[in-house]
Design an enzyme around this catalytic site. Structure first.
Site, PDB file in Angstrom:
ATOM      1  N   SER A 149     -30.051  11.517 -27.326  1.00  0.00           N
ATOM      2  CA  SER A 149     -28.656  11.098 -27.236  1.00  0.00           C
ATOM      3  C   SER A 149     -27.982  11.106 -28.612  1.00  0.00           C
ATOM      4  CB  SER A 149     -28.575   9.730 -26.562  1.00  0.00           C
ATOM      5  OG  SER A 149     -27.287   9.483 -26.041  1.00  0.00           O
ATOM      6  N   ASP A 191     -27.813  14.270 -15.414  1.00  0.00           N
ATOM      7  CA  ASP A 191     -27.382  13.349 -16.465  1.00  0.00           C
ATOM      8  C   ASP A 191     -25.933  12.931 -16.249  1.00  0.00           C
ATOM      9  OD1 ASP A 191     -26.718  12.119 -18.935  1.00  0.00           O
ATOM     10  OD2 ASP A 191     -28.205  13.336 -19.975  1.00  0.00           O
ATOM     11  N   HIS A 243     -30.330  10.593 -18.004  1.00  0.00           N
ATOM     12  CA  HIS A 243     -30.149  10.651 -19.453  1.00  0.00           C
ATOM     13  C   HIS A 243     -31.366  10.145 -20.221  1.00  0.00           C
ATOM     14  CE1 HIS A 243     -27.688  11.291 -22.964  1.00  0.00           C
ATOM     15  NE2 HIS A 243     -27.811  10.046 -23.372  1.00  0.00           N
TER      16      HIS A 243
END
Length: 383
Positions: A170, A334, A362
């Site tokens: 991320s 996601d 995610h």
């Protein structure tokens, strides 16, 4: 109830007895279930915390005996005890540094660490500044350099001829991009796991703009902002509410339709920091856990994210960042960073290789740990 966790749905509660008796029974059962899940998640978090105490600073690293048994990797059943990754003997760069994303900490990599160790690799998970068990006040972290300091310190301490593989999740992608710019000679490969693989002059936040809106609008209107220096001062951080986090990060979790929740996070996190021996009193059941316990672990462990680092434009040069070997892992279910956005990232800033994990939210280290591991090992073996 024993070792079994049962999470009642709203429909289950509705159909159970008369209204007055139903409410009493369901509330008692819910409290008991919450307490069990609470203890299970805390036990896992405390175990990870204890393991980290053997190392200095904010670095959390788990070390265990590496299995010499060769096994075939088949599916994502992390806890079945029947499949495990193949042990690798001839990889040039064995040190793999794991960098978490916004709100997470080194703790989120516990499955990946275990799998990589079984393969004979040397994983290290770092807590970025103000994350995990690093006690820095998040509101004081204003720059990407400050946020990335644990990673930078680690790279600086490497010997001259030593290289590592960086893996980032991320918004942690901005940290390894920063590292590629400043320490290209120390980095063998950089792997972005549904991460902010930004281009020169881009902010990490820009990657999330499609989901969260423009940076200006987010700062003006978002209800998730934290004003650590006072309401009249610019925001210093942000943190999504629990339901938003479950929807954005853990949409492959079976808990999303349940009415179970975790309370008293502050007291839990305080215990996590201070009570190093409490894990002995809370035996960890099924520590290679289901997604249910992974989400519970996240709910008691996630912290706010400093705003400054993700709003900072990166300066990335062709001679440093541009010479790095980058790889991207896309997650195809996601909701935090949509597959379309991830596809746009690799199209506009092409890496050396692109891999895809079907059915992953995610957080593939929770929802698809075996698939993630298989790809990491495959990239590590590329000459």
């Amino acid at each position: 109830m024993g070792n079994r966790f049962i999470c009642m749905t709203k429909k289950d509660v509705k159909e159970n007895g008369s209204r007055s008796k139903r409410m009493g029974r369901s509330q008692r059962k819910l409290l008991a279930e919450e307490e069990f899940l609470h203890r299970q998640a805390l036990s896992m978090a405390l175990q990870q915390h204890q393991l980290s105490q053997r190392f200095e600073g904010s670095m959390s690293r788990r070390i265990g005996s590496t299995s010499s048994r060769r096994r075939n990797l088949v599916d994502d059943s992390f806890s079945n005890g029947k499949q495990a990754p193949e042990v690798l003997e001839n990889i040039k760069t064995k040190k793999i540094i794991l960098i978490h994303g916004e709100g997470f900490g080194a703790w989120c990599w516990y499955k990946t660490i275990s799998l990589l160790e079984e393969s004979g690799l040397l994983p290290t998970a770092l807590d970025l500044t103000g994350s995990g068990i690093d006690l820095t006040d998040t509101n004081s972290v204003a720059t990407l350099a400050g946020y990335s300091k644990p990673l930078i310190d680690y790279l600086q301490d490497l010997s001259e001829d030593e290289k590592v593989i960086l893996v980032a999740h991320s918004s942690g992608g901005a940290c390894i991009s920063y590292a590629l710019e400043h320490f290209p000679q120390k980095i063998s490969k950089a792997i972005f796991v549904c991460a902010t693989m930004v281009a020169n002059g881009q902010r990490p936040f820009d990657v999330f703009a499609e989901e969260l809106g423009s940076a200006e609008l987010f700062i003006q209107e978002s209800k998730f902002l934290i004003h650590g220096n006072g309401k009249d001062k610019p925001p210093t951080g942000f943190m999504f509410e629990k339901e938003q986090m479950k929807g954005l990060y853990f949409n492959q979790s079976p808990t999303k339709d349940s009415i179970c929740s975790i309370h008293h996070e502050q007291s839990i996190n305080k215990s996590l920091r201070l009570n190093h021996q409490a894990a002995e009193l809370l035996p960890l059941r099924h520590h290679h856990s289901t997604a249910t316990t992974d989400v519970a672990l996240a709910m008691v462990s996630m912290r706010s994210t400093p705003l400054g680092p993700i709003m900072e434009k990166l300066s990335l040069s062709p001679e440093n960042y541009g010479t790095g070997r980058r790889f991207y892992i896309q997650t195809l279910d996601d909701r935090a960073l949509s597959p379309d956005v991830q596809e746009k990232l690799v199209r506009e800033n092409p890496p050396e290789g692109v891999y895809k994990i079907k059915g992953s939210d995610h957080c593939p280290f929770f929802s698809k740990p075996q698939s993630l591991h298989k790809i990491l090992v495959e990239i590590a073996q590329i000459p």
